[in-house]
Scaffold this motif. Structure first.
Motif, PDB file in Angstrom:
ATOM      1  N   LEU A 150      17.619  17.658   4.582  1.00  0.00           N
ATOM      2  CA  LEU A 150      19.042  17.949   4.412  1.00  0.00           C
ATOM      3  C   LEU A 150      19.529  17.497   3.034  1.00  0.00           C
ATOM      4  O   LEU A 150      20.320  18.192   2.387  1.00  0.00           O
ATOM      5  N   ALA A 151      19.026  16.361   2.556  1.00  0.00           N
ATOM      6  CA  ALA A 151      19.478  15.817   1.268  1.00  0.00           C
ATOM      7  C   ALA A 151      19.214  16.801   0.128  1.00  0.00           C
ATOM      8  O   ALA A 151      20.028  16.970  -0.778  1.00  0.00           O
ATOM      9  N   VAL A 152      18.064  17.446   0.187  1.00  0.00           N
ATOM     10  CA  VAL A 152      17.676  18.418  -0.825  1.00  0.00           C
ATOM     11  C   VAL A 152      18.699  19.554  -0.901  1.00  0.00           C
ATOM     12  O   VAL A 152      19.043  20.043  -1.980  1.00  0.00           O
ATOM     13  N   ASN A 153      19.182  19.942   0.258  1.00  0.00           N
ATOM     14  CA  ASN A 153      20.140  21.029   0.327  1.00  0.00           C
ATOM     15  C   ASN A 153      21.539  20.562  -0.062  1.00  0.00           C
ATOM     16  O   ASN A 153      22.285  21.276  -0.731  1.00  0.00           O
ATOM     17  N   LEU A 154      21.901  19.344   0.341  1.00  0.00           N
ATOM     18  CA  LEU A 154      23.182  18.760  -0.066  1.00  0.00           C
ATOM     19  C   LEU A 154      23.262  18.673  -1.581  1.00  0.00           C
ATOM     20  O   LEU A 154      24.337  18.809  -2.177  1.00  0.00           O
ATOM     21  N   SER A 155      22.112  18.457  -2.197  1.00  0.00           N
ATOM     22  CA  SER A 155      22.075  18.339  -3.651  1.00  0.00           C
ATOM     23  C   SER A 155      22.525  19.636  -4.330  1.00  0.00           C
ATOM     24  O   SER A 155      23.160  19.599  -5.392  1.00  0.00           O
ATOM     25  N   ASP A 156      22.232  20.772  -3.722  1.00  0.00           N
ATOM     26  CA  ASP A 156      22.710  22.051  -4.273  1.00  0.00           C
ATOM     27  C   ASP A 156      24.226  22.159  -4.182  1.00  0.00           C
ATOM     28  O   ASP A 156      24.879  22.671  -5.103  1.00  0.00           O
ATOM     29  N   LEU A 157      24.789  21.691  -3.070  1.00  0.00           N
ATOM     30  CA  LEU A 157      26.257  21.682  -2.967  1.00  0.00           C
ATOM     31  C   LEU A 157      26.848  20.746  -4.012  1.00  0.00           C
ATOM     32  O   LEU A 157      27.870  21.052  -4.640  1.00  0.00           O
ATOM     33  N   ALA A 158      26.210  19.576  -4.186  1.00  0.00           N
ATOM     34  CA  ALA A 158      26.705  18.604  -5.173  1.00  0.00           C
ATOM     35  C   ALA A 158      26.785  19.234  -6.553  1.00  0.00           C
ATOM     36  O   ALA A 158      27.746  19.023  -7.296  1.00  0.00           O
ATOM     37  N   ALA A 159      25.763  20.027  -6.882  1.00  0.00           N
ATOM     38  CA  ALA A 159      25.709  20.641  -8.211  1.00  0.00           C
ATOM     39  C   ALA A 159      26.809  21.672  -8.424  1.00  0.00           C
ATOM     40  O   ALA A 159      27.090  22.057  -9.566  1.00  0.00           O
ATOM     41  N   MET A 160      27.433  22.142  -7.356  1.00  0.00           N
ATOM     42  CA  MET A 160      28.567  23.063  -7.491  1.00  0.00           C
ATOM     43  C   MET A 160      29.904  22.326  -7.369  1.00  0.00           C
ATOM     44  O   MET A 160      30.960  22.944  -7.487  1.00  0.00           O
ATOM     45  N   GLY A 161      29.866  21.045  -7.064  1.00  0.00           N
ATOM     46  CA  GLY A 161      31.096  20.308  -6.813  1.00  0.00           C
ATOM     47  C   GLY A 161      31.714  20.616  -5.465  1.00  0.00           C
ATOM     48  O   GLY A 161      32.914  20.434  -5.246  1.00  0.00           O
ATOM     49  N   ALA A 162      30.893  21.068  -4.521  1.00  0.00           N
ATOM     50  CA  ALA A 162      31.407  21.499  -3.216  1.00  0.00           C
ATOM     51  C   ALA A 162      31.392  20.354  -2.205  1.00  0.00           C
ATOM     52  O   ALA A 162      30.615  19.409  -2.317  1.00  0.00           O
TER      53      ALA A 162
END
Lengths: 325, 325
Positions: B69-81
């Motif tokens: 899940l963390a790996v995927n959360l990291s993609d959201l983080a990179a968008m500021g979401a």
């Protein structure tokens, strides 16, 4: 799309044939960005197909590209949702360009047909499997749920049942069909199921509940009964079966496949008496067959099967990926 | 969730610990139904992790539940979401209940931490793999994109680089670290990467572009440069590396891992000169380290590496799942 296979992705999946206005950012960043009107809800469904479990390893990639999406579209159809965007997670044992070309051509043909856009995903190396997460839009408050069936509602299905299981049996040499046309029709039903997207949308204000038939009508209707706290009477004589099916197998086998064969991807839905006239008009306009196969009963009745006026006992169970194959 | 494994699903994944108001229908129907304000966009990302490719087959399921899940959360983080909902497609070779308990406990712990809800998915039989499709929300017009970097912007990264690659090397007996604390710190960075979700949100009006570092900063910064049509000067002396890394390997190996080791899941972002003061305040408040490692240059310059005032040549490439292993 994430991961390192940038060339492959760009070549086969980063196509912009359908450019939707609600896609603010498609493939090419860490996430896709989508806008939604407040009058609509997003409907989201995920399906995984694993080689050797959900499809035969030697399947034509064009059929796989079609079916893998159709299975997921069928979930949207069951909610009455309008298909919008899809993410594709594709795990491949190797990069096989002719395979990718056939798979992706077939996928995009269907995306275009439904006005959908591929918004991202992931390509990875590993045993062949395909996961779609599909997004549809449905007017707020009008989605078809499993939980709305009421005692006295009539139970319907679209199309015919059992053909897909017969088609799979042909492909696995468990059923032999001499007539070429009938043989191809059954195989086609297995490889190219037609998701009932338009029917689902037409049912929005008419059906009290709906589900798509992926595991067989007994199993899937069972989910409606559980969610709605109801029972059902099913009239076996009324089950819609194709001539291709009944011409080429015993009545017992045809019945078993119709009830629990799975992968028909027709809709099973319930309709209050009051809406039956409107239903005939709404679905009739779409040119698709639909058949009343029973009626919702009190929960205490469970699921009862009838031949004429005689109740019969059946030993059937739905397709369970861990239970059998 | 789709498919036949109803008992397993109900027991381990149909938990309602976080019940979000925007989830109108969660697990239990053909689709989940979600509402979104028109002031927000949905950010969607998909990541697949395959056993033996993306994680070691003997990984502790609690670590896997966390990291996947963390790996995927990291993609959201990179968008500021802001993380909202997630679908899980879990393919398992068999039903192993202790494994499922540890995996799902760890997953739900993290879901609760971020106020997220599991809205559906699919469980299937096959070679172990995990696909998440994650949904976040971001105010319209304020998402961080890869394409916004401009010449003169400063290039930053959060945290330290290369630790995850060193941790993997320890687990694979390619690196030996005597000091127990340092050893565990490096392994922890590999198994339990911390997605920079709060930092991503804090960067919304400050950074001109952002990406998460999944393949190594050279590869991931490269995506920013390509999307923004820019080049970059990187100052190797300024790369943030932990003492755990530098104490236990050669400077050359540490540099290689810091630049192209991958799986750090830190953010790489660019900031205009005008916003540097505000950046120090905004990220400083979150208590996380962040370091300026270079500056955006004209596209014709490509990516240049410097040691002090001396330009150096490096032969590095990012992690490519089809390219090596």
């Amino acid at each position: 799309m994430a991961c390192g296979e940038f060339d492959v992705i760009a070549r086969y999946f980063n196509r912009h044939r359908t450019a939707r206005r609600d896609v603010k950012q498609g493939i090419g960043d860490d996430c896709a960005l989508l806008s939604v009107s407040e009058k609509q809800l997003i409907a989201i469904s995920t399906d995984t197909l694993v080689s050797g479990i959900h499809f035969l390893p030697d399947i034509d990639p064009a059929d796989l590209g079609y079916k893998s999406l159709a299975v997921n579209l069928s979930d949207l159809a069951a909610m009455g949702a309008d298909p919008a965007w899809v993410s594709l997670a594709l795990t491949l044992p190797e990069i096989n360009e002719p395979w990718l070309a056939r798979f992706s051509d077939s996928l995009f043909e269907q995306l275009d047909y439904y006005g959908m856009q591929l918004i991202g995903g992931d390509t990875t190396r590993g045993p062949l499997s395909i996961t779609y997460t599909i997004n549809g839009l449905v007017p707020a408050g009008r989605a078809l749920l499993r939980s709305g069936a009421r005692i006295g509602d009539w139970i319907y299905v679209t199309g015919t049942l059992g053909d897909s299981a017969a088609g799979l049996a042909i492909l696995q040499d468990r059923l032999s069909v001499e007539d070429n046309e009938e043989r191809n029709a059954l195989i086609h039903r297995h490889l190219r199921p037609h998701p009932r997207v338009l029917q689902g949308q037409a049912l929005r204000d008419l059906a009290s509940s709906a589900i798509d038939i992926s595991d067989g009508v007994v199993s899937d209707l069972g989910h409606i009964l559980k969610a709605s706290d109801c029972g059902a009477n099913l009239y076996l004589d009324d089950l819609p079966m194709s001539a291709s099916l009944t011409n080429n197998t015993t009545p017992e086998q045809a019945l078993r496949w119709a009830l629990s064969g799975g992968e028909d991807y027709e809709l099973c839905f319930t309709v209050p008496e009051l809406h039956r006239g409107a239903l005939d008009v709404a679905l009739g306009l779409l040119g698709a067959d639909f058949t009343c196969i029973g009626q919702i009963a009190p929960a205490a009745d469970g699921m009862r099967f009838w031949r004429g006026n005689v109740q019969v006992e059946l030993d059937l169970q739905g397709f369970d990926h861990f239970g059998k194959d």
